[in-house]
Design an enzyme around this catalytic site. Structure first.
Site, PDB file in Angstrom:
ATOM      1  CB  THR A  95     -13.849 -16.433 -11.123  1.00 53.29           C
ATOM      2  OG1 THR A  95     -14.752 -15.470 -11.614  1.00 53.29           O
ATOM      3  CG2 THR A  95     -12.872 -16.946 -12.364  1.00 53.29           C
ATOM      4  CG  ASP A  96     -18.993 -15.027 -11.226  1.00 55.73           C
ATOM      5  OD1 ASP A  96     -17.743 -14.726 -11.665  1.00 55.73           O
ATOM      6  OD2 ASP A  96     -19.692 -14.139 -10.791  1.00 55.73           O
ATOM      7  CD  GLU A  97     -15.046 -12.376 -14.493  1.00 58.00           C
ATOM      8  OE1 GLU A  97     -14.198 -12.209 -15.611  1.00 58.00           O
ATOM      9  OE2 GLU A  97     -14.916 -11.311 -13.730  1.00 58.00           O
ATOM     10  CE1 TYR A 129      -8.861 -13.595 -13.010  1.00 50.32           C
ATOM     11  CE2 TYR A 129     -11.135 -13.419 -13.758  1.00 50.32           C
ATOM     12  CZ  TYR A 129     -10.211 -13.677 -12.999  1.00 50.32           C
ATOM     13  OH  TYR A 129     -10.727 -14.289 -11.716  1.00 50.32           O
ATOM     14  CE  LYS A 136      -9.082 -18.038 -11.111  1.00 52.36           C
ATOM     15  NZ  LYS A 136      -8.243 -18.328 -10.193  1.00 52.36           N
TER      16      LYS A 136
HETATM   17  P1  NAD Z   1      -5.604  -9.942  -6.279  1.00 51.08           P
HETATM   18  O1  NAD Z   1      -5.046  -9.614  -7.603  1.00 51.08           O
HETATM   19  O2  NAD Z   1      -5.994  -8.873  -5.327  1.00 51.08           O
HETATM   20  O3  NAD Z   1      -4.492 -10.615  -5.514  1.00 51.08           O
HETATM   21  C1  NAD Z   1      -3.483 -11.620  -6.283  1.00 51.08           C
HETATM   22  C2  NAD Z   1      -2.602 -11.803  -5.282  1.00 51.08           C
HETATM   23  O4  NAD Z   1      -1.518 -12.978  -5.837  1.00 51.08           O
HETATM   24  C3  NAD Z   1      -1.494 -10.707  -5.067  1.00 51.08           C
HETATM   25  O5  NAD Z   1      -0.971 -10.680  -3.808  1.00 51.08           O
HETATM   26  C4  NAD Z   1      -0.318 -11.146  -6.124  1.00 51.08           C
HETATM   27  O6  NAD Z   1       1.058 -10.758  -5.396  1.00 51.08           O
HETATM   28  C5  NAD Z   1      -0.234 -12.820  -5.895  1.00 51.08           C
HETATM   29  N1  NAD Z   1       0.281 -13.238  -7.179  1.00 51.08           N
HETATM   30  C6  NAD Z   1       0.115 -12.967  -8.381  1.00 51.08           C
HETATM   31  N2  NAD Z   1       0.820 -13.586  -9.206  1.00 51.08           N
HETATM   32  C7  NAD Z   1       1.786 -14.393  -8.315  1.00 51.08           C
HETATM   33  C8  NAD Z   1       2.592 -15.525  -8.757  1.00 51.08           C
HETATM   34  N3  NAD Z   1       2.989 -15.840 -10.011  1.00 51.08           N
HETATM   35  N4  NAD Z   1       3.157 -16.012  -7.616  1.00 51.08           N
HETATM   36  C9  NAD Z   1       2.724 -16.028  -6.280  1.00 51.08           C
HETATM   37  N5  NAD Z   1       1.887 -14.739  -6.147  1.00 51.08           N
HETATM   38  C10 NAD Z   1       1.210 -14.179  -7.072  1.00 51.08           C
HETATM   39  O7  NAD Z   1      -6.724 -10.948  -6.618  1.00 51.08           O
HETATM   40  P2  NAD Z   1      -8.122 -11.337  -5.501  1.00 51.08           P
HETATM   41  O8  NAD Z   1      -9.157 -10.476  -6.041  1.00 51.08           O
HETATM   42  O9  NAD Z   1      -7.657 -11.436  -4.236  1.00 51.08           O
HETATM   43  O10 NAD Z   1      -8.311 -12.665  -6.136  1.00 51.08           O
HETATM   44  C11 NAD Z   1      -7.846 -14.177  -5.377  1.00 51.08           C
HETATM   45  C12 NAD Z   1      -8.378 -15.387  -6.073  1.00 51.08           C
HETATM   46  O11 NAD Z   1      -9.659 -15.327  -6.344  1.00 51.08           O
HETATM   47  C13 NAD Z   1      -7.746 -15.147  -7.710  1.00 51.08           C
HETATM   48  O12 NAD Z   1      -7.572 -16.526  -8.038  1.00 51.08           O
HETATM   49  C14 NAD Z   1      -9.074 -14.924  -8.476  1.00 51.08           C
HETATM   50  O13 NAD Z   1      -9.238 -15.408  -9.747  1.00 51.08           O
HETATM   51  C15 NAD Z   1     -10.259 -15.412  -7.699  1.00 51.08           C
HETATM   52  N6  NAD Z   1     -11.586 -14.715  -7.546  1.00 51.08           N
HETATM   53  C16 NAD Z   1     -11.617 -13.254  -7.244  1.00 51.08           C
HETATM   54  C17 NAD Z   1     -12.924 -12.686  -7.103  1.00 51.08           C
HETATM   55  C18 NAD Z   1     -12.836 -11.271  -6.901  1.00 51.08           C
HETATM   56  O14 NAD Z   1     -14.061 -10.792  -6.987  1.00 51.08           O
HETATM   57  N7  NAD Z   1     -11.719 -10.448  -6.584  1.00 51.08           N
HETATM   58  C19 NAD Z   1     -13.971 -13.319  -7.376  1.00 51.08           C
HETATM   59  C20 NAD Z   1     -14.085 -14.931  -7.621  1.00 51.08           C
HETATM   60  C21 NAD Z   1     -12.581 -15.284  -7.748  1.00 51.08           C
HETATM   61  O1  TDX Z   2     -13.779   1.429 -14.351  1.00 45.75           O
HETATM   62  C1  TDX Z   2     -14.671   0.594 -14.188  1.00 45.75           C
HETATM   63  N1  TDX Z   2     -15.948   0.762 -14.805  1.00 45.75           N
HETATM   64  C2  TDX Z   2     -16.744  -0.440 -15.057  1.00 45.75           C
HETATM   65  O2  TDX Z   2     -18.105  -0.039 -15.352  1.00 45.75           O
HETATM   66  C3  TDX Z   2     -14.455  -0.961 -13.987  1.00 45.75           C
HETATM   67  C4  TDX Z   2     -12.815  -1.403 -13.593  1.00 45.75           C
HETATM   68  C5  TDX Z   2     -15.364  -1.795 -14.163  1.00 45.75           C
HETATM   69  N2  TDX Z   2     -16.647  -1.555 -14.647  1.00 45.75           N
HETATM   70  C6  TDX Z   2     -17.493  -2.609 -14.559  1.00 45.75           C
HETATM   71  C7  TDX Z   2     -17.159  -3.980 -15.539  1.00 45.75           C
HETATM   72  C8  TDX Z   2     -17.940  -5.057 -14.791  1.00 45.75           C
HETATM   73  O3  TDX Z   2     -19.138  -4.900 -15.443  1.00 45.75           O
HETATM   74  O4  TDX Z   2     -17.759  -2.972 -13.350  1.00 45.75           O
HETATM   75  C9  TDX Z   2     -18.082  -4.289 -13.232  1.00 45.75           C
HETATM   76  C10 TDX Z   2     -17.170  -4.920 -12.227  1.00 45.75           C
HETATM   77  O5  TDX Z   2     -16.001  -4.880 -13.110  1.00 45.75           O
HETATM   78  P1  TDX Z   2     -14.566  -5.292 -12.055  1.00 45.75           P
HETATM   79  O6  TDX Z   2     -14.412  -4.890 -10.608  1.00 45.75           O
HETATM   80  O7  TDX Z   2     -13.380  -5.178 -13.163  1.00 45.75           O
HETATM   81  O8  TDX Z   2     -15.021  -6.921 -11.910  1.00 45.75           O
HETATM   82  P2  TDX Z   2     -15.291  -8.310 -13.011  1.00 45.75           P
HETATM   83  O9  TDX Z   2     -14.831  -7.798 -14.297  1.00 45.75           O
HETATM   84  O10 TDX Z   2     -16.739  -8.359 -12.959  1.00 45.75           O
HETATM   85  O11 TDX Z   2     -14.277  -9.250 -12.370  1.00 45.75           O
HETATM   86  C11 TDX Z   2     -14.219  -9.480 -10.912  1.00 45.75           C
HETATM   87  O12 TDX Z   2     -15.249 -10.577 -10.713  1.00 45.75           O
HETATM   88  C12 TDX Z   2     -14.611 -11.947 -10.974  1.00 45.75           C
HETATM   89  C13 TDX Z   2     -12.799  -9.789 -10.615  1.00 45.75           C
HETATM   90  O13 TDX Z   2     -12.041  -8.536 -11.010  1.00 45.75           O
HETATM   91  C14 TDX Z   2     -12.386 -11.125 -10.866  1.00 45.75           C
HETATM   92  O14 TDX Z   2     -11.084 -11.453 -10.272  1.00 45.75           O
HETATM   93  C15 TDX Z   2     -13.440 -12.113 -10.200  1.00 45.75           C
HETATM   94  O15 TDX Z   2     -12.860 -13.394 -10.950  1.00 45.75           O
END
Ligand code: NAD
Ligand code: TDX
Length: 366
Positions: free
Chosen positions: A125-127, A150, A154
């Protein structure tokens, strides 16, 4: 024909990626997922009977299970999505983040190394780069400076992957992406939470001043980025992916309200997230120039498709929102929303007091 192990395939991006791969390749997909609160078999219901797909319930920290799986299924590629992924949850309790994101990734690396797999794609992730001021972008060379439990977990997993490449010549590549949005995203994340709350005429909890900026990518675009990294990415490299779509959170709320024709009064400012990163933005030159990846969707298009998906799939998110999620929501937002609404009430009361005062002064004069 390749056999690919996907970890975390029942989550948001993992399930989108499985659908994408089955639609575009003749690979066999083995999905290992622990089915935590974020894992949902409904996301993959339409492919349950596909002979090229197999689901295994289990945790990535289970060394024996993972090793046997890689051996028995003749796995060539691993695409590692499994993670605890919500920043707010990591602030409340970071232990699951350490277990899955750090220990789990380590176990997976060990098992994959032991079985001589061909390629390991680590989804990051960018984070991990930390937070930006009003200008600038993250490049692959930006130092790692995570700010939340978090992102620290990562970043730790990224460093473990890097160390395996350097020490053991392990065939891994890292992809770091910005905020994804699209179908099947768990409604704890900002965009699906906002869409589903608005569809339900519930308040949108907006953190802080609402001016934090995220760079949004439609998840199908990210799936195509993972595809090019898997097939053409160089071992040992990091590739940034992003949507070139920076938006403030308040703007996102307004866009969604406008699409759904709902009043701005649903926006409720609430207490900020602790350590809330101000802005993320990615330089995506490397993946574009080196691997020929292009974005297909502009934010306006992606958000329209996403809103429509949540409108058409009300049953999917209502089922989630009526279960364990209710307790989470109450704990995370109950007091914050009450306080936020009290602030609005106080403001309205103050304006009303000023108006009454003015009127009574006018009356006294005449
Ligand atoms: P998500 O939370 O929707 O899904 C995570 C999945 O992993 C779930 O199906 C969960 O059951 C499974 N899981 C959790 N712990 C586990 C374990 N110990 N063993 C096996 N399975 C397990 O997550 P997402 O948003 O789909 O993100 C997927 C990946 O992409 C993550 O690594 C996250 O850090 C990365 N990522 C997400 C975003 C975003 O915006 N969502 C952005 C950048 C990177
Ligand atoms: O209720 C809310 N109100 C609000 O203002 C929530 C849930 C979030 N926010 C704000 C926080 C952030 O500035 O919105 C923005 C986005 O929040 P999230 O959806 O929680 O995402 P973020 O914290 O940016 O992280 C996401 O992007 C990077 C994903 O959850 C991560 O898994 C990924 O790595």
């Amino acid at each position: 024909m390749k056999n690919i192990l996907i970890t975390g395939g029942c989550g948001f991006i993992g399930s989108n990626f499985i659908h994408y791969m089955l639609n575009n390749y003749d690979y066999k997909i083995i999905n290992l997922d622990a089915l935590t609160y974020a894992g949902n078999l409904e996301n993959l219901k339409s492919i349950e009977g596909n002979p090229n797909y197999k689901f295994i319930k289990g945790r990535i920290e289970d060394r024996k299970l993972v090793s046997n799986l890689i051996k028995e299924e003749g796995i060539s590629f691993i695409v590692h999505f499994a993670a605890e992924s919500h920043v707010d949850r990591s602030i409340t309790d970071s232990i699951p983040f350490i277990k899955t994101n750090i220990v789990g990734t380590h176990v997976l690396l060990e098992a994959a190394k032991e079985n001589n797999i061909e390629k390991f794609i680590h989804i990051s992730t960018d984070e991990v780069y930390g937070s930006l001021g009003p200008t600038g972008v993250f490049t692959e060379l930006t130092p790692i400076q995570p700010n939340s439990p978090y992102s620290a977990s990562k970043a730790s997993s990224d460093l473990l992957v890097r160390s395996y490449v350097e020490t053991f010549k392990f065939p891994a590549t890292i992809v770091r992406c910005t905020n994804n949005y699209g179908p099947y995203q768990f409604p704890e994340k900002y965009i699906p939470l906002t869409i589903s709350n608005v569809l339900d005429n519930q308040p949108i909890p907006l953190y802080g001043d609402g001016l934090n900026v995220r760079d949004w990518i439609y998840t199908e675009d990210f799936c195509r980025a993972i595809d090019v990294v898997l097939h053409k990415g160089r071992i040992g490299e990091v590739y940034n992916a992003g949507g070139n779509s920076e938006e403030t959170n308040i703007n996102i709320a307004k866009i969604i309200l406008k699409h759904l024709n709902k009043p701005k009064s649903l926006i409720t400012y609430v207490k900020d997230r602790l350590g809330h990163d101000r802005r993320y933005a990615m330089d995506i030159t490397k993946i574009k120039n080196e691997l020929g990846w292009q974005l297909k969707y502009k934010f306006e298009e992606g958000i329209e498709k996403t809103i429509e998906w949540y409108r058409q799939n009300k049953g999917w998110w209502m089922k989630i929102k009526s279960g364990e999620y209710l307790n989470y929501y109450k704990k995370m937002y109950g007091q914050r929303l009450q306080e936020g609404m009290q602030v609005v009430k106080d403001k309205v009361q103050k304006t009303e007091d000023i108006r009454l005062n003015r009127e009574s002064r006018k009356g006294a004069k005449s």
